[in-house]
Design a protein around this motif. Sequence first.
Motif, PDB file in Angstrom:
ATOM      1  N   THR A  41       0.707  -1.168  -0.046  1.00  0.00           N
ATOM      2  CA  THR A  41      -0.013   0.222  -0.047  1.00  0.00           C
ATOM      3  C   THR A  41       0.808   1.149   0.002  1.00  0.00           C
ATOM      4  O   THR A  41       1.654   1.464   0.735  1.00  0.00           O
ATOM      5  CB  THR A  41      -0.798  -0.012   1.280  1.00  0.00           C
ATOM      6  N   LEU A  42       0.544   2.138  -1.143  1.00  0.00           N
ATOM      7  CA  LEU A  42       1.352   3.402  -1.158  1.00  0.00           C
ATOM      8  C   LEU A  42       0.441   4.298  -0.224  1.00  0.00           C
ATOM      9  O   LEU A  42      -0.939   4.516  -0.674  1.00  0.00           O
ATOM     10  CB  LEU A  42       1.513   3.822  -2.406  1.00  0.00           C
ATOM     11  N   ARG A  43       0.887   5.042   0.662  1.00  0.00           N
ATOM     12  CA  ARG A  43       0.098   5.896   1.485  1.00  0.00           C
ATOM     13  C   ARG A  43       0.751   7.527   1.653  1.00  0.00           C
ATOM     14  O   ARG A  43       2.038   7.599   1.814  1.00  0.00           O
ATOM     15  CB  ARG A  43       0.072   5.452   3.162  1.00  0.00           C
ATOM     16  N   LEU A  44      -0.007   8.286   1.159  1.00  0.00           N
ATOM     17  CA  LEU A  44       0.290   9.849   1.415  1.00  0.00           C
ATOM     18  C   LEU A  44      -0.349  10.310   2.211  1.00  0.00           C
ATOM     19  O   LEU A  44      -1.651  10.473   2.028  1.00  0.00           O
ATOM     20  CB  LEU A  44       0.198  10.238  -0.268  1.00  0.00           C
ATOM     21  N   THR A  45       0.127  11.010   3.144  1.00  0.00           N
ATOM     22  CA  THR A  45      -0.590  11.773   4.236  1.00  0.00           C
ATOM     23  C   THR A  45      -0.844  13.116   4.220  1.00  0.00           C
ATOM     24  O   THR A  45      -1.666  13.814   4.550  1.00  0.00           O
ATOM     25  CB  THR A  45       0.305  11.339   5.595  1.00  0.00           C
ATOM     26  N   ASP A  46      -0.134  13.819   3.028  1.00  0.00           N
ATOM     27  CA  ASP A  46      -0.319  15.097   2.499  1.00  0.00           C
ATOM     28  C   ASP A  46      -1.503  15.186   1.732  1.00  0.00           C
ATOM     29  O   ASP A  46      -1.310  14.730   0.480  1.00  0.00           O
ATOM     30  CB  ASP A  46       0.830  15.568   2.038  1.00  0.00           C
ATOM     31  N   PRO A  47      -2.590  15.820   2.043  1.00  0.00           N
ATOM     32  CA  PRO A  47      -3.760  15.628   1.093  1.00  0.00           C
ATOM     33  C   PRO A  47      -3.482  16.817  -0.280  1.00  0.00           C
ATOM     34  O   PRO A  47      -3.895  16.477  -1.177  1.00  0.00           O
ATOM     35  CB  PRO A  47      -4.919  16.297   1.698  1.00  0.00           C
ATOM     36  N   VAL A  67     -10.562   6.563   3.383  1.00  0.00           N
ATOM     37  CA  VAL A  67     -11.431   6.278   4.719  1.00  0.00           C
ATOM     38  C   VAL A  67     -10.660   6.870   5.765  1.00  0.00           C
ATOM     39  O   VAL A  67     -10.919   6.620   6.911  1.00  0.00           O
ATOM     40  CB  VAL A  67     -11.695   4.511   4.757  1.00  0.00           C
ATOM     41  N   ALA A  68      -9.492   7.550   5.632  1.00  0.00           N
ATOM     42  CA  ALA A  68      -8.476   7.919   6.815  1.00  0.00           C
ATOM     43  C   ALA A  68      -8.772   9.315   7.184  1.00  0.00           C
ATOM     44  O   ALA A  68      -9.279  10.222   6.236  1.00  0.00           O
ATOM     45  CB  ALA A  68      -7.019   7.666   6.305  1.00  0.00           C
ATOM     46  N   ASP A  69      -8.749   9.748   8.512  1.00  0.00           N
ATOM     47  CA  ASP A  69      -8.979  11.031   8.869  1.00  0.00           C
ATOM     48  C   ASP A  69      -7.711  11.879   8.248  1.00  0.00           C
ATOM     49  O   ASP A  69      -6.632  11.294   8.057  1.00  0.00           O
ATOM     50  CB  ASP A  69      -8.958  11.229  10.238  1.00  0.00           C
ATOM     51  N   GLY A  70      -7.857  13.245   8.235  1.00  0.00           N
ATOM     52  CA  GLY A  70      -6.966  13.981   7.876  1.00  0.00           C
ATOM     53  C   GLY A  70      -6.452  14.182   6.383  1.00  0.00           C
ATOM     54  O   GLY A  70      -5.748  14.725   5.980  1.00  0.00           O
ATOM     55  N   GLY A  71      -7.189  13.459   5.358  1.00  0.00           N
ATOM     56  CA  GLY A  71      -7.163  13.745   3.964  1.00  0.00           C
ATOM     57  C   GLY A  71      -5.950  12.550   3.632  1.00  0.00           C
ATOM     58  O   GLY A  71      -5.428  12.894   2.415  1.00  0.00           O
ATOM     59  N   ALA A  72      -5.523  11.674   4.289  1.00  0.00           N
ATOM     60  CA  ALA A  72      -4.434  10.728   3.867  1.00  0.00           C
ATOM     61  C   ALA A  72      -5.120   9.918   2.781  1.00  0.00           C
ATOM     62  O   ALA A  72      -6.226   9.648   2.569  1.00  0.00           O
ATOM     63  CB  ALA A  72      -3.993   9.593   4.662  1.00  0.00           C
ATOM     64  N   ARG A  73      -4.261   9.744   1.475  1.00  0.00           N
ATOM     65  CA  ARG A  73      -4.872   8.813   0.465  1.00  0.00           C
ATOM     66  C   ARG A  73      -3.731   7.660   0.257  1.00  0.00           C
ATOM     67  O   ARG A  73      -2.778   7.518   0.591  1.00  0.00           O
ATOM     68  CB  ARG A  73      -4.680   9.708  -0.856  1.00  0.00           C
ATOM     69  N   GLU A  74      -4.606   6.460  -0.345  1.00  0.00           N
ATOM     70  CA  GLU A  74      -3.839   5.248  -0.521  1.00  0.00           C
ATOM     71  C   GLU A  74      -4.158   4.836  -1.970  1.00  0.00           C
ATOM     72  O   GLU A  74      -5.112   5.053  -2.437  1.00  0.00           O
ATOM     73  CB  GLU A  74      -4.408   4.345   0.615  1.00  0.00           C
ATOM     74  N   TRP A  75      -3.072   3.983  -2.111  1.00  0.00           N
ATOM     75  CA  TRP A  75      -3.161   3.164  -3.667  1.00  0.00           C
ATOM     76  C   TRP A  75      -2.684   1.958  -3.381  1.00  0.00           C
ATOM     77  O   TRP A  75      -1.648   1.443  -2.321  1.00  0.00           O
ATOM     78  CB  TRP A  75      -2.379   3.769  -4.738  1.00  0.00           C
ATOM     79  N   GLU A  76      -3.192   0.784  -3.852  1.00  0.00           N
ATOM     80  CA  GLU A  76      -2.719  -0.557  -3.813  1.00  0.00           C
ATOM     81  C   GLU A  76      -1.579  -0.630  -4.893  1.00  0.00           C
ATOM     82  O   GLU A  76      -1.891  -0.019  -5.857  1.00  0.00           O
ATOM     83  CB  GLU A  76      -3.700  -1.522  -4.099  1.00  0.00           C
TER      84      GLU A  76
END
Length: 103
Positions: A41-47, A67-76
């Motif tokens: 999982t690639l996770r970017l915490t900066d929206p 589905v994460a709080d704070g605007g984090a985004r994820e990619w498989e």
Amino acid sequence: MPEPTPSQPSPSATAAAPVPRFIGPTEDGRTFAMTVGQTTTLRLTDPQSPEPEVEGAAVLLIPVANVADGGAREWEVRAVEPGDAAIRSVGEAPWTIAFTVIE
């Protein structure tokens, strides 16, 4: 006097490391090994960070519902065929993560 033979690979060795469960911009410059069918999982915490891009056909980048709080985004990140690929972002803080996929 001859120099001793090092027993450990040098820090400059570019061997691919096993891919962890989560990756992100902090892995900039690293190369990870994956087998076909494996995912991470690639996770970017900066929206505000730009969308990552894939170079090469060895991996697919599949958006995951936020589905994460704070605007984090994820990619498989899914290894789909043997070869090399890279995921990169060219925003204010550019980064690149490389992948070597084997059968």
